[in-house]
Enzyme design. Structure first.
Site, PDB file in Angstrom:
ATOM      1  N   SER A  38      37.552  40.152  36.794  1.00 56.28           N
ATOM      2  CA  SER A  38      37.747  41.567  36.468  1.00 56.28           C
ATOM      3  C   SER A  38      37.626  41.779  34.960  1.00 56.28           C
ATOM      4  O   SER A  38      37.642  40.834  34.168  1.00 56.28           O
ATOM      5  CB  SER A  38      39.129  42.028  36.945  1.00 56.28           C
ATOM      6  OG  SER A  38      40.145  41.372  36.212  1.00 56.28           O
ATOM      7  N   HIS A  39      37.538  43.040  34.581  1.00 59.79           N
ATOM      8  CA  HIS A  39      37.353  43.386  33.158  1.00 59.79           C
ATOM      9  C   HIS A  39      38.475  42.805  32.296  1.00 59.79           C
ATOM     10  O   HIS A  39      38.228  42.190  31.258  1.00 59.79           O
ATOM     11  CB  HIS A  39      37.306  44.911  33.012  1.00 59.79           C
ATOM     12  CG  HIS A  39      37.240  45.367  31.588  1.00 59.79           C
ATOM     13  ND1 HIS A  39      36.057  45.453  30.888  1.00 59.79           N
ATOM     14  CD2 HIS A  39      38.204  45.732  30.711  1.00 59.79           C
ATOM     15  CE1 HIS A  39      36.302  45.866  29.658  1.00 59.79           C
ATOM     16  NE2 HIS A  39      37.599  46.052  29.528  1.00 59.79           N
ATOM     17  N   VAL A  40      39.725  42.996  32.730  1.00 63.87           N
ATOM     18  CA  VAL A  40      40.838  42.547  31.898  1.00 63.87           C
ATOM     19  C   VAL A  40      40.859  41.017  31.804  1.00 63.87           C
ATOM     20  O   VAL A  40      41.242  40.448  30.768  1.00 63.87           O
ATOM     21  CB  VAL A  40      42.175  43.101  32.427  1.00 63.87           C
ATOM     22  CG1 VAL A  40      42.583  42.453  33.749  1.00 63.87           C
ATOM     23  CG2 VAL A  40      43.288  42.951  31.398  1.00 63.87           C
TER      24      VAL A  40
END
Length: 1395
Positions: free
Chosen positions: A998-1000
């Site tokens: 995921s992005h985070v």
């Protein structure tokens, strides 16, 4: 393939060869009709071995063969027909003949959009008739045919038709693939399936007339001994004959019927009565249904196999939105309300109590304040005529005492033990006059003020009684500011608040008011019923006054309850989207009953006193209380008396029962007719009291206890209590239409309701709920009785599972998983929108099958189902909070409800349901699964050693733009996956489960920030308790070691980090418009497009042929700026300049306005023509060919991509690394959307371990946005060694509840010059926007071959790993790759360097 869905759909076994046997060509049947004798009994094995093989046909031509599930024939089967569609698709149709003829259809085709287009043949006519009985989700197609969707499972699709009309001779059908617009026919004709004519068999069955007469009599009793017309009597007689014929068709002999009917007839003839040992006539059933063959033993029931998909409800009400303008606008305050508000604001002393009375269309307001031993009473009214207040003071209820002369207000005249005071007009700016009175009293010797009013010569009373203000008892504090009522049906709640003083008079008043408000609630929608529920729950939990100075007969209360529950049952039948709320409302109200039931509360207590010689003391006080106003407290008092008598008159037992149920001495004394005394009985009264109090308990529960199991069962089964002397008799008729054998099932439940081993009870309760469910989904004259029975069954499940916790202390995982499935089933049966819960339930059943089959990955799979179940519970809790809590807070403040009761309102609602028990069981199983699957307590996403100060937050999102001035370890309860990590943070620890890719997660690894998920609630609590302390974190690949350290270690660690990681030095080069609005992929260069487009262009023709690359074009750099400079967009340009200036000055709210403004751009004609030409020359569909509206959708999507330059996340990210935001340019990559079966992301170097020898990948069902976006749950994850790409290692199964799917469309992808810069990963910051909105689909993984088919799984995962390896070799560096799978074909949609 052992799949419960298939088993339940077809209701028979699948053909399954022995476990180690491979199917060979002899297993194949020739196309055409198959007789039963062709199928051997050996095909009923327990396992289906799947193998992909190359077989030779008789012509010698090789064909590919994959074993598929084929319908097996059981003894009831009459024929199977097999057809071949398009040369390679098998269609099997099986007809079975029992009482209801079944047609089972199986097609070896896995399209999601297969429909059966069908009808029936009757009377040998060609024209189709439409059967009345059809599967779920069937639609009527132009009144000419029915259309029913197939159910997909593995590589097959299934459907079952049930034909109960004996006049139907055949069915005909076609198969339609909606997504491909393709029809499948039988050599150009309809498929025609003849049905066995069961009615001929039925008419040949002869039943003796004497048995028909007995059965007709039993039916007459069952229906309440009604007076039949001659026509109805004949109809009932023939119905009785049909019932007996059906029993004989099932195998019963005439003698079997005779024994069964004679036994029933003799044991319950009209003349027979049963007498108890005490000589009293015992309860007698009004009717006794014929005994059915039991389908369970006395120790355990045999649960029926059911298709769980048929339990799915999608009746969720619309999302919570403000009401329509007419209902959401604040109601104008009345003159008296305006006056009261001003008066309260003037008062420096808090209001001690506040009371309103109705007064002939006007109102009286009384405010009481207390300070320094003085009590001030302020009275005001908006009554139009001049009013004289006739008043006094009292030291106890009911008395009138002369007030002291020194406190009398002006215009007062003492008269015969009271005072007359002329009210004065308030001097305020109000729309109409308000008359007021004020008096101040020294000391606390007076407890209240009785009064009446005089207008001219008329005396005005409070419903025939004196008005009374009690200033000894403090009313619950009313907040001055009730809030704006946002998220509530505010007008309805205001009306409830206005009527509360009337509702407090008695339950009769409250229930009648509630019934009157149901239409208003219905108009307000979901929030309206949420308001009614909050009000009723405040009442049920004693937060509101039950009775105040009003004498009402019990029969009037039960009549009012009856009226309210009648209205609620009508709404329940007509508005399925509100059923969950209506169930909760009804559980707070109680059943009520016909007037005679309520009257017996009043009468029966006298019989108890007379029969047992106990007329004085506590029993007389209780009698007076019951006579004045009965309430649910009486059920508790009755139980306390029975417990007291059973314990040989132990008074402590009496008080324990009362106190355990919230009744204290103070509460007993607070009744209008107080109970002062304790019970006192003689030993010889014991048996009679237990008998009579037991009978009385049923009467009390019949009115007050809707969810009491025994009384709910009696109410549905029917009973009769004869009158005695002055006491009226009661006759409750049985509910008609109950399922066959249902009374036996309910008796089983009652027999096991208190047993320590709760498993048989739980199974019985759930079977009873399942059997009852069809009756709850349609109108019924006794629907509310069925609902109260279902509520009672539901409630008993909850209490049983809580009692069974001890049983699970030493239980293995199989038992806990089974209990979880039972509780989950119960929760699903009580929920309006239960699709996710049903798929969780199917997941647990699949996990149990894996456990029993000793599959290696059973615990890993069960963990994914556990995680999804937690997400489902979390989603349900959040939904309740959204719907109920605003109403609880607003109405609670209006009514002065204790703040603690308001704050925990939604929490208590959740605790009262199955969700709390399910959560407890899930928490119990979690560590077992983690240990079995070797998962540990942590998943480390970014393993970086850090030291920092702990800070605990609810959501990472709320602090993402914050800057911490010292190294900070954030412990966040929620991490969605798309947040930024704030400056100064060195670690993020969370119980949430964002995907590793995921992005985070990418941000954490790129920023050298420790990021990990903690699965152990104990460890998490320990970390949260260290808020503000300094911790050292040392993660490994599967664990995080932490310890508290001195602050000196922070500076040391920080200086080390500064030496290791120099600040990045990056810059942007502003791109210019080069005179082209659109370019093909062959023209992608560094000056025209970003890395995303260039990489796709580079891959074409270089990757292996089995890897697809979607055709692409692009709007190059500078097009946005060129469009903005057009004269037609001048106003947009000028507004953007103003907004950007505001943004530079620190106004972050300008970002949203900038995005809105960009959407106002007009497309130049040159852009439209050039883009159209470029797309068509690249063999891409042009949206405008489908109409101007489609082009407008495409243009809107392009503008949204440009506008995403000003996303909050992107803007602050560039600011952090000091990139010049004005230099950021946005190209738009245009691709045709591939409607993916699966989407994946590959990192060709394992991001968690840094191991370059293995590939890490994640896979989701549907489009990839659920993987890279903020969608809850985990994706399927695996690793694969590059030197062994045929052997992927599964790390985790998916738990994401939602998949995204889309029609054939175009996607516009952001492609900026700020992505993939050296030292800065800007990928994922900007938006990619499809032209069409995606469909959100709740996922059923138990029918997904990626989960259920090991060979399919191995092939897909290996293909993904091979594609990653090939692309990495092509570039020579680790790659971050996105792609999709469609119909087994792999496509790569983008690649970039893995940072």
């Amino acid at each position: 393939m052992s799949n419960s869905l298939v088993h339940n759909l077809l209701n028979r076994a699948l053909i399954r060869p022995p476990h180690h046997t491979k199917l060979n060509s002899s297993s194949l049947q020739p196309v055409g009709k198959i007789s039963r004798s062709n199928l051997s009994t050996q095909l009923y094995g327990k396992g289906l071995h799947k193998s992909g093989r190359r077989l030779l046909t008789e012509s010698g031509r090789p064909v590919s063969f994959v074993t598929r599930a084929v319908l097996a024939m059981d003894p009831a089967s009459q024929a199977v027909e097999k057809f071949n569609l398009d040369g390679n698709i098998d269609l099997l149709v099986e007809v079975t003949s029992t009482n209801v003829r079944e047609v089972n259809i199986q097609i070896a085709h896995t399209s999601d959009s297969l429909l059966l287009h069908w009808g029936a043949i009757r009377d040998n006519k060609e024209k189709w008739v439409l059967p009345s009985r059809s599967p779920d989700r069937t639609i009527n197609y132009k009144s000419r045919a029915l259309r029913t969707p197939f159910v997909k499972s593995g590589g097959n699709s299934y459907l079952k038709l049930e034909i109960d009309d004996h006049a139907i001779q055949a069915i005909e059908f076609l198969i339609f693939d909606e997504s491909r617009n393709k029809w499948y026919k039988n050599n150009g004709q309809n498929f025609h399936i003849n049905l066995p004519m069961g009615s001929n068999v039925e008419h040949n069955v002869s039943v003796p007339e004497d048995l028909v007469q007995i059965q007709a009599y039993i039916r007459w009793e069952r229906n309440g001994k009604q007076n039949y017309s001659p026509e109805k009597e004949k109809e009932e007689y023939e119905a009785a004959r049909t019932e007996l014929r059906e029993e004989m068709m099932r195998g019963a002999s005439v003698e079997d019927l005779r024994r069964m009917l004679k036994k029933d007839d003799n044991s319950d003839s009209p003349e027979s009565k049963e007498t108890s040992s005490s000589g009293q006539e015992s309860e007698k059933k009004v009717s006794k249904q014929p005994k059915q063959k039991k389908h369970f033993s006395t120790e355990k029931i045999q649960r029926k196999g059911r298709d769980l998909n048929k339990l799915i409800c999608k009746h969720a009400a619309d999302s919570v939105e403000p009401e329509s303008k007419s209902s959401s606008e604040p109601r104008a305050l009345t003159t008296l309300e305006m006056y009261a508000k001003a008066k309260e604001e003037q008062e420096s002393t808090p209001v001690f109590s506040k009371k309103t009375f109705k007064l002939e269309g006007s109102m009286i307001l009384v405010l009481v304040t207390k300070l320094s031993g003085k009590t001030k009473i302020h009275l005001a009214t908006d009554y139009k005529e001049k009013i004289t207040l006739h008043w006094a003071l009292s030291q106890k209820g009911g008395e009138w005492l002369d007030p002291p002369s020194d406190i009398l207000p002006p215009n007062s005249l003492p008269v015969r033990g009271a005072v007359d005071t002329q009210l004065t007009i308030a001097s305020t700016d109000l729309p109409s006059p308000v008359q007021t009175f004020e008096v101040e009293i020294e000391g606390d010797s007076y407890k209240g003020m009785p009064f009446v009013l005089k207008a001219g010569e008329r005396w005005i009373k409070n419903s025939g009684r004196d008005f009374y203000v009690d200033f000894a008892k403090e009313e619950k504090h009313v907040q001055k500011d009730y809030g704006d009522g946002k998220g509530t049906a505010k007008n309805l709640l205001d009306r409830i608040a206005d009527l509360e003083s009337e509702a407090q008079k008695s339950f009769m008043h409250r229930f009648n008011i509630a019934a009157d408000l149901v239409d208003e609630a219905k108009n307000a929608g979901q929030l309206g019923f949420a308001g009614i529920l909050v009000w009723m729950r405040f009442m049920a939990t004693r937060q509101l006054v039950w009775n105040k100075n009003y004498n009402v007969k019990p029969r009037e209360i039960s009549k009012a309850q009856d009226r309210l529950t009648d209205v609620l049952q009508e709404v329940y039948a007509s508005y399925p989207e509100y059923r969950e709320l209506l169930r909760m409302i009804m559980s707070t109200v109680g059943r009520g009953g016909e007037g005679d039931v309520g009257q017996r509360i009043r009468d029966e207590i006298l019989v108890i006193q007379r029969n047992n010689d106990c007329a004085g003391g506590m029993m007389e006080e209780w009698h007076q209380k019951l006579h004045n106003n009965t309430s649910p407290d009486d059920v508790v008092i009755c139980q306390a008396l029975m417990d007291y008598v059973k314990s040989d008159f132990d008074m402590s037992v009496y008080w324990k029962t009362l106190n355990d149920n919230g009744i204290t001495k103070e509460r007993l004394l607070s009744y209008d007719r107080a109970i002062h005394s304790e019970p006192s009985f003689r030993r010889e009264q014991k048996d009679g009291l237990l008998r009579d109090l037991g009978h009385y308990m049923r009467t009390l529960k019949a009115v007050h206890s809707g969810a009491d199991l025994e009384s709910a069962i009696q109410n549905c089964m029917g009973y009769q209590d004869d009158g005695e002397g002055f006491m009226v008799g009661v006759q409750i008729n049985p509910v008609s239409g109950l399922p066959s054998g249902y009374p036996d099932l309910l008796r089983f439940v009652l027999q096991h309701v208190e047993e320590k081993n709760v498993e048989p009870l739980l199974e019985g309760l759930l079977e009873a709920r399942q059997e009852l469910r069809p009756l709850l989904l349609k109108s019924h004259d006794r629907l509310k009785d069925l609902l109260f029975l279902d509520l009672a069954l539901d409630s008993t499940v909850r209490t049983a599972i809580e009692r069974g916790y001890e049983q699970l202390n030493d239980a293995g995982p199989e038992k806990i998983m089974y209990f979880i499935s039972l509780v989950l089933e119960n929760l699903a049966l009580s929920s309006d929108d239960n699709e996710d819960l049903i798929y969780c339930l199917k997941g647990w059943q699949f996990a149990l099958n894996m456990f029993k089959s000793k599959k290696d990955h059973w615990a890993l799979y069960a963990k994914s189902v556990l995680d999804r179940s937690r997400l489902a519970l979390q989603s349900k809790a959040e939904r309740y909070l959204e719907i109920l809590q605003p109403s609880a807070e607003y109405l609670g403040s209006c009514l002065g409800v204790d703040q603690w009761a308001v704050s925990i309102f939604t929490e208590e609602i959740i605790r009262a349901g199955s969700a709390a028990a399910l959560s407890s069981l899930v928490n119990r199983l979690d560590p077992v699964l983690r240990q079995t699957a070797n998962l540990g307590s942590w998943q480390v996403i970014s393993p970086v050693e850090v030291v920092g100060y702990v800070i605990v937050v609810d959501e990472l999102l709320t602090v993402q733009n914050k800057t911490y001035d010292r190294p900070t370890i954030i412990v966040a309860k929620r991490v969605r996956g798309e947040e930024e990590i704030p400056d100064g943070a060195v670690a993020v620890l969370t119980p949430d489960m964002p995907d590793v890719l995921s992005h985070v997660s990418v941000r954490a690894r790129n920023g050298k920030i420790c990021f990990a998920t903690c699965f152990d609630s104990g460890i998490l609590s320990d970390l949260q308790a260290m808020d503000g302390k300094v911790l050292s974190l040392k993660p490994t690949s599967a664990d995080v070691v932490y310890r508290e350290v001195n602050e000196s270690e922070v500076s040391s660690q920080s200086s080390d980090n500064l030496e290791d990681v120099p600040p990045p030095s990056i810059s942007l080069v502003k791109k210019q418009f080069v005179g082209r609005y659109a370019i093909s992929s062959e023209e992608f260069t560094n000056d025209l497009v970003g890395a995303k487009s260039r990489n796709i262009g580079y891959l074409k023709g270089k990757v292996p042929s089995w890897v697809g690359i979607p055709t692409s074009v692009a709007l190059p750099f500078g097009v946005f700026e060129k469009v903005l400079s057009e004269k037609a967009n001048q106003a947009v340009s000028e507004k953007l300049q103003v907004l950007k200036k505001s943004l530079d000055e620190g106004d972050q709210g300008a970002l949203g306005e900038i995005r809105k403004t960009v959407l106002g751009l007009v497309a130049p004609a040159e852009l439209v023509e050039e883009l159209k030409s470029t797309m068509k020359s690249s063999d891409m569909p042009w949206p405008g060919d489908e109409g101007e509206q489609r082009w407008e959708q495409a243009w809107s999507a392009i503008k949204k991509v440009w506008a995403s330059k000003w996303n909050e996340r992107a803007y602050f990210s560039t600011k952090k690394v000091k990139l010049d935001h004005d230099y950021l340019c946005m190209a738009v990559l245009v691709q045709e959307v591939i409607n993916a079966d699966y989407a994946f992301v590959i990192h060709t170097t394992n991001p968690s371990s840094g191991d370059s020898s293995e590939i890490y990948a994640e896979v989701v069902k549907g489009l990839g946005e659920t993987l890279v976006g903020a969608y809850p749950g985990r994706s399927l994850s695996f690793i694969c060694k590059k030197n062994n790409l045929d052997t992927p290692l599964l790390l985790g199964y998916p738990s994401k509840p939602i998949g995204l799917f889309i029609r054939r469309s175009i996607i516009f992808r952001s492609d900026s010059n700020g992505e993939d810069l050296e030292g800065y990963a800007g990928a994922g910051l900007y938006d990619s926007v499809p032209m069409d909105e995606e469909d959100k689909v709740v996922l059923d993984y138990t029918t997904d071959p990626l989960i259920t088919d090991e060979s399919f799984q191995q092939k897909i995962l290996s293909d993904i790993a091979r594609a990653g390896d090939a692309i990495e070799k092509l570039y020579g560096t680790p790659q971050d790759i996105e792609g999709v799978i469609r119909d087994g074909k792999l496509y790569v949609v983008q690649t970039r360097p893995q940072v």
